[in-house]
Scaffold this active site. Structure first.
Site, PDB file in Angstrom:
ATOM      1  N   GLN A  93       0.840 -19.516   3.555  1.00 13.07           N
ATOM      2  CA  GLN A  93       1.574 -19.792   2.307  1.00 13.07           C
ATOM      3  C   GLN A  93       2.685 -18.778   2.056  1.00 13.07           C
ATOM      4  O   GLN A  93       3.561 -18.991   1.237  1.00 13.07           O
ATOM      5  CB  GLN A  93       0.604 -19.758   1.110  1.00 13.07           C
ATOM      6  CG  GLN A  93      -0.399 -20.879   1.149  1.00 13.07           C
ATOM      7  CD  GLN A  93      -1.650 -20.554   0.331  1.00 13.07           C
ATOM      8  OE1 GLN A  93      -1.763 -20.979  -0.801  1.00 13.07           O
ATOM      9  NE2 GLN A  93      -2.582 -19.809   0.897  1.00 13.07           N
ATOM     10  N   HIS A 135      -2.305 -16.667   4.660  1.00 14.06           N
ATOM     11  CA  HIS A 135      -0.925 -16.170   4.701  1.00 14.06           C
ATOM     12  C   HIS A 135       0.085 -17.184   5.198  1.00 14.06           C
ATOM     13  O   HIS A 135       1.291 -16.911   5.160  1.00 14.06           O
ATOM     14  CB  HIS A 135      -0.866 -14.880   5.533  1.00 14.06           C
ATOM     15  CG  HIS A 135      -1.528 -13.739   4.822  1.00 14.06           C
ATOM     16  ND1 HIS A 135      -2.892 -13.578   4.833  1.00 14.06           N
ATOM     17  CD2 HIS A 135      -1.029 -12.760   4.039  1.00 14.06           C
ATOM     18  CE1 HIS A 135      -3.196 -12.513   4.101  1.00 14.06           C
ATOM     19  NE2 HIS A 135      -2.097 -12.007   3.611  1.00 14.06           N
ATOM     20  N   MET A 184      -4.091 -19.404  -2.168  1.00 10.78           N
ATOM     21  CA  MET A 184      -3.808 -18.086  -2.764  1.00 10.78           C
ATOM     22  C   MET A 184      -3.367 -18.220  -4.220  1.00 10.78           C
ATOM     23  O   MET A 184      -3.344 -19.318  -4.774  1.00 10.78           O
ATOM     24  CB  MET A 184      -2.728 -17.384  -1.955  1.00 10.78           C
ATOM     25  CG  MET A 184      -3.223 -16.740  -0.698  1.00 10.78           C
ATOM     26  SD  MET A 184      -1.880 -15.803   0.073  1.00 10.78           S
ATOM     27  CE  MET A 184      -2.805 -14.836   1.255  1.00 10.78           C
ATOM     28  N   ASP A 223       2.716 -16.167  -6.292  1.00  7.64           N
ATOM     29  CA  ASP A 223       1.718 -16.477  -7.328  1.00  7.64           C
ATOM     30  C   ASP A 223       2.335 -17.032  -8.612  1.00  7.64           C
ATOM     31  O   ASP A 223       1.624 -17.626  -9.428  1.00  7.64           O
ATOM     32  CB  ASP A 223       0.904 -15.221  -7.672  1.00  7.64           C
ATOM     33  CG  ASP A 223       0.265 -14.570  -6.453  1.00  7.64           C
ATOM     34  OD1 ASP A 223       0.093 -15.265  -5.441  1.00  7.64           O
ATOM     35  OD2 ASP A 223      -0.055 -13.372  -6.519  1.00  7.64           O
ATOM     36  N   LYS A 278       0.874  -1.191   0.000  1.00  9.33           N
ATOM     37  CA  LYS A 278       0.000   0.000   0.000  1.00  9.33           C
ATOM     38  C   LYS A 278       0.905   1.233   0.000  1.00  9.33           C
ATOM     39  O   LYS A 278       2.111   1.101  -0.079  1.00  9.33           O
ATOM     40  CB  LYS A 278      -0.868  -0.007   1.259  1.00  9.33           C
ATOM     41  CG  LYS A 278      -1.742  -1.238   1.381  1.00  9.33           C
ATOM     42  CD  LYS A 278      -2.857  -1.037   2.368  1.00  9.33           C
ATOM     43  CE  LYS A 278      -3.902  -2.126   2.277  1.00  9.33           C
ATOM     44  NZ  LYS A 278      -3.363  -3.472   2.501  1.00  9.33           N
ATOM     45  N   GLY A 279       0.299   2.410   0.086  1.00  7.04           N
ATOM     46  CA  GLY A 279       1.108   3.626   0.203  1.00  7.04           C
ATOM     47  C   GLY A 279       1.198   4.403  -1.091  1.00  7.04           C
ATOM     48  O   GLY A 279       0.452   4.154  -2.030  1.00  7.04           O
ATOM     49  N   ASP A 298       4.402  -7.974  -9.964  1.00  6.17           N
ATOM     50  CA  ASP A 298       4.085  -7.169 -11.153  1.00  6.17           C
ATOM     51  C   ASP A 298       3.845  -5.695 -10.828  1.00  6.17           C
ATOM     52  O   ASP A 298       4.359  -4.814 -11.527  1.00  6.17           O
ATOM     53  CB  ASP A 298       2.909  -7.772 -11.925  1.00  6.17           C
ATOM     54  CG  ASP A 298       1.626  -7.815 -11.109  1.00  6.17           C
ATOM     55  OD1 ASP A 298       1.724  -7.823  -9.870  1.00  6.17           O
ATOM     56  OD2 ASP A 298       0.540  -7.827 -11.705  1.00  6.17           O
ATOM     57  N   SER A 333       4.986  -3.899  -8.232  1.00  7.64           N
ATOM     58  CA  SER A 333       6.237  -3.252  -7.803  1.00  7.64           C
ATOM     59  C   SER A 333       7.194  -3.088  -8.973  1.00  7.64           C
ATOM     60  O   SER A 333       7.907  -2.078  -9.068  1.00  7.64           O
ATOM     61  CB  SER A 333       6.916  -4.102  -6.727  1.00  7.64           C
ATOM     62  OG  SER A 333       6.022  -4.344  -5.676  1.00  7.64           O
TER      63      SER A 333
HETATM   64  O1  F6P Z   1       0.365 -11.704  -4.451  1.00  7.29           O
HETATM   65  C1  F6P Z   1       0.613 -12.493  -3.337  1.00  7.29           C
HETATM   66  C2  F6P Z   1      -0.634 -12.679  -2.522  1.00  7.29           C
HETATM   67  O2  F6P Z   1      -0.327 -13.495  -1.416  1.00  7.29           O
HETATM   68  C3  F6P Z   1      -1.822 -13.244  -3.292  1.00  7.29           C
HETATM   69  O3  F6P Z   1      -1.723 -14.628  -3.523  1.00  7.29           O
HETATM   70  C4  F6P Z   1      -2.964 -12.820  -2.393  1.00  7.29           C
HETATM   71  O4  F6P Z   1      -4.157 -12.698  -3.123  1.00  7.29           O
HETATM   72  C5  F6P Z   1      -2.506 -11.486  -1.894  1.00  7.29           C
HETATM   73  O5  F6P Z   1      -1.104 -11.452  -2.024  1.00  7.29           O
HETATM   74  C6  F6P Z   1      -2.881 -11.194  -0.474  1.00  7.29           C
HETATM   75  O6  F6P Z   1      -2.475  -9.897  -0.171  1.00  7.29           O
HETATM   76  P1  F6P Z   1      -2.545  -9.277   1.288  1.00  7.29           P
HETATM   77  O7  F6P Z   1      -1.363  -9.783   2.045  1.00  7.29           O
HETATM   78  O8  F6P Z   1      -2.475  -7.817   1.050  1.00  7.29           O
HETATM   79  O9  F6P Z   1      -3.815  -9.743   1.911  1.00  7.29           O
END
Ligand code: F6P
Length: 402
Positions: free
Chosen positions: A285, A283, A183, A141, A76-77, A117, A119
């Protein structure tokens, strides 16, 4: 003028292997006489206020196997709204000027931007502005075009596969249908690979349309063969049969996907009157130690990024084209997502094993290699055997004649 330096930052969602890249950059830079600085919290640390630390052998020692990033990160930001080249949002020129000033002041020969992508799309705009950057592709991903693998993917698949292994035993004991949501955003790579490695029975991907009828048909088909449990793997970015993704819009950032697992489970339960349970791996993962594969890939990426800077190949991103580590212009990596191909070899192999993608009834699986006529048949093998015999006989006759 201060000593020449290389800068590093980690941007976007974290993943296992970021620290291994940082360590690789620091070690490779110092061999070539460069000092290293690490900017904190992604691109944010580059300007107003500038926040960085000096990276040394000492403070990067022991981080190879650590998950997360010692530099911190954010998706974010002020730099987060620039998502992909297709939906390009221009970065505020004042920000760009500020970043350029920081880079010049710190005598940075090249900034290693480690990101996905979004960044890397920022890095591309830096490059166009004259800020010296190189890119390192990161994301669980695995959806960046121009590289076969991003680091972090293998670790995420390993985590998801372990989860499936665990679900397998409890599903079998209780004769339950288990749905697991994984994810991957708009790419189904994690679900596809973990689904295959973890023995999934149904895999629902963003790239392949599916119906509840076909999913239920597969579960019933298994039951008719005495398997009263099933594992259904759902990618968070899979579309519902009547269209639409499940998740929440977020202002200034990509939509937050999630929740499809619960919907799929409820519908299977409603249609089959069977007990269905859902796990959302989330998360988990993204955390934890990188796998061996990711450590090696991340280290190679770090070393190669330094090489690019030293050779003046700015605006390029390191990439992996097995077996070589190479580089491509960043612009080539960020203009298109790399998604699962319908006829890719992993999809075909999964179909060959009877895994359903929910796109047809279990007894009508389009198990067809792209060109089945290319596959050798037993007739071909007999012909080959005869041919071999002919050659052997000819050789024997020749030898006797001598
Ligand atoms: O792009 C990596 C990822 O983990 C995706 O697989 C997932 O949809 C997203 O980021 C989750 O983002 P955040 O940590 O902002 O919830």
């Amino acid at each position: 003028m201060s000593h020449k330096r290389i800068g590093i930052l980690t941007s976007g969602g974290d993943c296992p292997g970021l620290n291994a890249v940082i360590r690789g950059v620091v070690k490779a830079s110092s061999q070539l006489g460069y000092d290293c600085v690490g900017f904190l919290k992604g691109y944010e640390g580059l300007y107003d206020p500038v926040r960085y630390i000096t990276l040394t052998h000492k403070n990067t020692s022991g981080i190879l196997n650590q998950g997360g990033t010692i530099l911190g990160s954010t998706n974010k930001g002020r730099f987060a709204a620039t998502v992909g080249v297709a939906d390009r949002v221009e970065i505020d020129p004042e920000l760009l000027a500020g970043v350029k000033h920081t880079i010049d002041q710190l005598n940075i020969a090249g900034l290693v931007c480690i990101g996905g992508d979004g960044s890397l799309a920022v890095a591309q705009q830096f490059h166009e502005y004259g800020i010296p950057v190189v890119g390192v592709p990161k994301t669980i991903d695995n959806d960046l075009s121009a590289t076969a693998f991003t680091f972090g993917f293998d670790s995420a698949v390993e985590c998801a596969t372990n989860a499936l292994d665990r679900l397998h035993t409890t599903a079998a004991s209780h004769e339950r249908i288990m749905v697991i949501e994984l994810m991957g955003r708009h790419a189904g790579w994690i679900a596809l690979h973990a689904g295959i490695a973890g023995g999934g029975d149904v895999i629902l991907l963003p790239e392949i349309g599916w119906t509840y009828e076909n999913v239920c048909h597969k579960i019933l088909d298994r039951e008719s063969h005495g398997k009263r449990f099933s594992l259904v793997v759902v990618a968070e970015g899979a579309e519902l049969p009547d269209g639409g993704l499940v998740g929440e819009e977020q202002s200034g950032a990509q939509a937050k996907l999630g929740g499809i697992g619960q919907i799929v489970a409820a519908e299977i339960e409603r249609r089959l009157h069977r007990e269905v349970r859902v796990s959302v791996l989330g998360h988990l993962q993204r955390g934890g130690a990188p796998t061996t594969f990711d450590r090696v890939l991340a280290t190679q990426y770090g070393a190669h990024a330094v090489r690019l800077i030293v050779q003046g190949r700015l605006g390029e991103m390191v990439c992996y084209h097995p077996p070589e580590i190479e580089s491509v212009p960043i612009i080539k990596a960020v203009n298109k997502l790399r998604t699962v191909e319908h006829h890719g070899s992993a999809v075909q192999a999964a179909r060959a094993l009877g895994i359903s993608f929910g796109d047809c009834p279990a007894d009508e699986s389009p198990f067809a290699w792209n060109d089945i006529s290319d596959v050798a048949t037993s007739d071909d093998i007999e012909i080959d055997a005869e041919f071999t015999l002919d050659i052997a006989e000819a050789a024997a006759e020749e030898a006797l004649a001598e």
